[in-house]
Scaffold this motif. Structure first.
Motif, short mmCIF file in Angstrom:
data_model
loop_
_atom_site.label_atom_id
_atom_site.label_comp_id
_atom_site.label_asym_id
_atom_site.label_seq_id
_atom_site.Cartn_x
_atom_site.Cartn_y
_atom_site.Cartn_z
N ARG A 219 0.85 -1.19 0.00
CA ARG A 219 0.00 0.00 0.00
C ARG A 219 0.88 1.24 0.00
O ARG A 219 1.72 1.41 0.88
N LEU A 220 0.69 2.09 -0.99
CA LEU A 220 1.48 3.31 -1.11
C LEU A 220 0.86 4.42 -0.27
O LEU A 220 -0.35 4.48 -0.07
N PRO A 221 1.70 5.35 0.21
CA PRO A 221 1.20 6.40 1.11
C PRO A 221 0.53 7.54 0.35
O PRO A 221 0.74 7.74 -0.84
N ASN A 222 -0.27 8.30 1.08
CA ASN A 222 -0.80 9.55 0.57
C ASN A 222 0.29 10.62 0.68
O ASN A 222 1.00 10.68 1.68
N ILE A 223 0.42 11.45 -0.35
CA ILE A 223 1.46 12.48 -0.37
C ILE A 223 0.83 13.83 -0.71
O ILE A 223 0.11 13.95 -1.70
N MET A 224 1.11 14.82 0.11
CA MET A 224 0.59 16.17 -0.11
C MET A 224 1.76 17.13 -0.34
O MET A 224 2.75 17.08 0.40
N ARG A 225 1.63 17.98 -1.34
CA ARG A 225 2.65 18.97 -1.67
C ARG A 225 2.02 20.37 -1.73
O ARG A 225 0.90 20.52 -2.21
N ALA A 226 2.78 21.36 -1.28
CA ALA A 226 2.35 22.74 -1.38
C ALA A 226 3.59 23.61 -1.58
O ALA A 226 4.63 23.37 -0.96
N GLY A 227 3.47 24.59 -2.45
CA GLY A 227 4.64 25.42 -2.74
C GLY A 227 4.26 26.82 -3.16
O GLY A 227 3.12 27.10 -3.55
N VAL A 228 5.23 27.71 -3.07
CA VAL A 228 5.06 29.09 -3.49
C VAL A 228 6.31 29.53 -4.24
O VAL A 228 7.43 29.17 -3.87
N THR A 229 6.11 30.29 -5.31
CA THR A 229 7.23 30.76 -6.14
C THR A 229 7.04 32.24 -6.46
O THR A 229 5.95 32.66 -6.90
N TRP A 230 8.09 33.01 -6.22
CA TRP A 230 8.12 34.42 -6.63
C TRP A 230 9.13 34.56 -7.76
O TRP A 230 10.23 34.03 -7.69
N GLU A 231 8.75 35.27 -8.80
CA GLU A 231 9.61 35.37 -9.98
C GLU A 231 9.69 36.81 -10.48
O GLU A 231 8.67 37.49 -10.58
N LYS A 232 10.90 37.22 -10.78
CA LYS A 232 11.15 38.43 -11.52
C LYS A 232 11.61 38.01 -12.90
O LYS A 232 12.65 37.36 -13.06
N ALA A 233 10.82 38.31 -13.91
CA ALA A 233 10.99 37.74 -15.24
C ALA A 233 12.42 37.86 -15.75
O ALA A 233 13.02 38.94 -15.71
N ASN A 234 12.94 36.71 -16.22
CA ASN A 234 14.27 36.63 -16.83
C ASN A 234 15.41 37.06 -15.91
O ASN A 234 16.50 37.37 -16.38
N LYS A 235 15.16 37.10 -14.58
CA LYS A 235 16.18 37.58 -13.67
C LYS A 235 16.34 36.70 -12.43
O LYS A 235 17.41 36.14 -12.19
N LEU A 236 15.28 36.57 -11.64
CA LEU A 236 15.39 35.91 -10.35
C LEU A 236 14.13 35.12 -10.04
O LEU A 236 13.01 35.60 -10.27
N THR A 237 14.32 33.90 -9.52
CA THR A 237 13.20 33.05 -9.10
C THR A 237 13.53 32.46 -7.74
O THR A 237 14.62 31.91 -7.54
N ILE A 238 12.59 32.56 -6.80
CA ILE A 238 12.75 31.99 -5.46
C ILE A 238 11.53 31.11 -5.19
O ILE A 238 10.39 31.55 -5.33
N GLY A 239 11.78 29.88 -4.81
CA GLY A 239 10.69 28.94 -4.58
C GLY A 239 10.88 28.13 -3.31
O GLY A 239 12.01 27.82 -2.91
N GLU B 52 8.95 24.69 -1.14
CA GLU B 52 7.97 23.61 -1.22
C GLU B 52 7.99 22.78 0.06
O GLU B 52 9.05 22.54 0.65
N VAL B 53 6.81 22.36 0.50
CA VAL B 53 6.65 21.47 1.65
C VAL B 53 6.00 20.18 1.15
O VAL B 53 5.00 20.23 0.42
N VAL B 54 6.57 19.04 1.54
CA VAL B 54 6.04 17.73 1.14
C VAL B 54 5.74 16.92 2.39
O VAL B 54 6.63 16.71 3.23
N TYR B 55 4.50 16.46 2.52
CA TYR B 55 4.09 15.63 3.66
C TYR B 55 3.65 14.27 3.13
O TYR B 55 2.81 14.18 2.23
N SER B 56 4.24 13.20 3.65
CA SER B 56 3.91 11.85 3.20
C SER B 56 3.39 11.02 4.37
O SER B 56 4.03 10.96 5.43
N ASN B 57 2.25 10.40 4.18
CA ASN B 57 1.59 9.62 5.23
C ASN B 57 2.07 8.17 5.17
O ASN B 57 1.37 7.27 4.72
#
Length: 222
Positions: A80-100, A102-107
């Motif tokens: 039996r495989l676990p349930n997995i939940m992911r949530a993330g946020v990304t801020w981007e300045k086009a063609n310059k900078l990206t910051i991201g 992510e949180v991953v929770y596995s049951n």
């Protein structure tokens, strides 16, 4: 004797995303997904074949062949495989900078793997990364067109050793090499250094170093 085992499972993974332009060059993206675990159905086909060598034809003649279709013991609840939940946020300045981030929770507390009785716990992983491009359209300055990346993670793995949870952490760094004059095709190189486990009695501490190489091709084919 030949054994062919087949496993089947239907996975449901809904996801949602929200994108908002903060300005002409900045944007924010929120995303989440949930993977429903489930039981794997299995099937085992056992083929028993007996052959005898025919020297006149220089081949093996099949004298006996028998196929038996067997279900794997307790297949419905063996894996039996676990349930997995992911949530993330990304801020981007086009063609310059990206910051991201992510949180991953596995049951993994309900995880089953055939006859293994090893204890598991729920896992939690937090990871973040930064991607920076000095000047994407500096066609005569290759170093400024390169993409520089770094990141890190901390994790409480699903594994338990002698009653202690196994922790893991690491950092990574790398860069993308533009192929051609436009920054659409990229050769990605990176390295990751991390540590897993502790020095407690009966627990192993592991230090690992991984290298990654990838190729991104974004040409328009049609």
């Amino acid at each position: 004797l030949y054994i062919d085992e087949t496993y089947r499972m239907l996975e449901l993974k809904p996801s949602i995303a929200y994108h908002k332009n903060l300005s002409e060059s900045q944007s924010l993206t929120l995303a989440a997904s949930y993977s429903f675990g489930g039981n794997l159905s299995s099937k085992s086909l056992v083929t028993n074949t007996q052959s005898q060598f025919n020297p006149s034809a220089n081949i093996f003649d099949t004298k006996y062949k028998d196929e038996v279709d067997l279900p794997i013991v307790n297949a419905a609840s063996a894996l039996r495989l676990p349930n997995i939940m992911r949530a993330g946020v990304t801020w981007e300045k086009a063609n310059k900078l990206t910051i991201g981030t992510e949180v991953v929770y596995s049951n993994y507390s309900g995880f089953k793997s055939f006859e293994l009785k090893k204890p598991y716990q729920n896992g939690l992983r937090l990871q973040t990364g930064i991607e920076y491009t000095p000047k994407y359209n500096a066609f005569r300055q290759y170093l400024k067109r390169m993409v520089y990346r770094c990141g890190g993670f901390v994790e409480e793995t699903p594994f338990v050793a002698n009653g202690n949870s196994v922790q893991s952490m690491g950092v990574s760094a790398g860069f993308g090499l533009p192929l051609g004059r436009k920054i659409i095709n990229m050769l990605d190189l990176s390295a990751e250094l991390g540590r897993r486990g502790t020095r407690d009695p009966g627990v192993v501490e592991e230090t690992f170093l991984r290298f990654h190489i990838g190729l991104s091709i974004n040409e328009r084919w049609f």
